[in-house]
Design an enzyme around this catalytic site. Structure first.
Site: not given
Length: 242
Positions: A190, A118-119, A86, A155
């Site tokens: 990814e 991700s985060a 997020g 990413h």
């Protein structure tokens, strides 16, 4: 330490964590209790329900840390921790506010398995400085968990040779970071992830990673590449990490 650091949790055309589900379920303790940290998104209950739907069929019990009166107590009652993706600035601000920044770092250094996406993968690095996010809130510091001594860019995107967009590419931004800081940056495309087990680290997943270091050309790292040498990095930032 025992880390699984995913570039992404969602992949085009596939369900949540589906692209890495075999790896995730093999990493998490069988029949274990997973503490999920949902603070990168505003809807904590909805986010936790999404993780439950993905993992509970594999026998993994999921509890959001926000569901406990004290999130630190919720962490202590579990067998592994997962910090989801997020907005990284919102996430880090919440980790400071709840006391989880220190609690998670201490628990993981003590052997608690850590999964990030991700985060959540950004949080494993020393600082937030190589994230792609917009700073929608202002955390007390850019200092994250420091579970690995190098930076990660989830990413990671390659330049599109057909694009007419004149903004900076991801490679240009990371090069600017290295002009001011002397610490490697691992770009995870990814579908790729980093697996750390004790003193060994490997790039895994469907796509190669890209490694950036000051004074060197970027290097392609195919899936399966051993990057354990990165664990001995001595990072040098433009200012001390607080």
């Amino acid at each position: 330490m025992n880390l699984l650091l995913l570039s992404n949790s969602t992949q085009h055309g596939r369900g949540y964590l589906e692209h890495a589900l075999d790896t995730v379920t093999a990493f998490l303790p069988s029949g274990g209790r997973l503490a999920f940290v949902p603070y990168a998104l505003a809807d904590h209950d909805g986010y936790t329900a999404r993780v439950r739907a993905a993992l509970e069929p594999a026998g993994i019990s999921v509890r959001g840390v926000h569901e406990s009166a004290d999130p630190v107590d919720g962490l202590a009652a579990c067998d592994a921790v997962f910090i989801g993706g997020g907005n990284s600035f919102r996430l880090l601000s919440a980790l400071y506010r709840t006391g989880l920044r220190e609690a998670v770092a201490d628990a993981v250094r003590g052997g608690l398995p850590y999964m990030g996406a991700s985060a959540g993968t950004n949080m494993a690095a020393p600082t937030l400085r190589t994230t792609n996010d917009m700073p929608i809130v202002c955390p007390p510091s850019f200092g994250t968990l420091g579970l690995v001594p190098f930076q990660i860019n989830p990413h990671y995107l390659d330049p599109d040779p057909a694009s007419t967009h004149k903004g900076e590419t991801r490679e240009e931004r990371l090069t600017e970071f290295l002009e001011e800081n002397d610490v490697p940056v691992l770009g995870l495309r990814e579908g790729s992830w980093l697996r750390v087990e004790g003193g060994r680290a490997r790039v895994l997943g469907a796509r190669p990673a890209r490694l950036f270091a000051r004074g060197a050309e970027p290097r392609e790292l195919p899936s399966g590449t051993d990057v354990s040498s990165l664990l001995t990095t001595v990072p040098r930032f433009d200012a001390p990490v607080r």
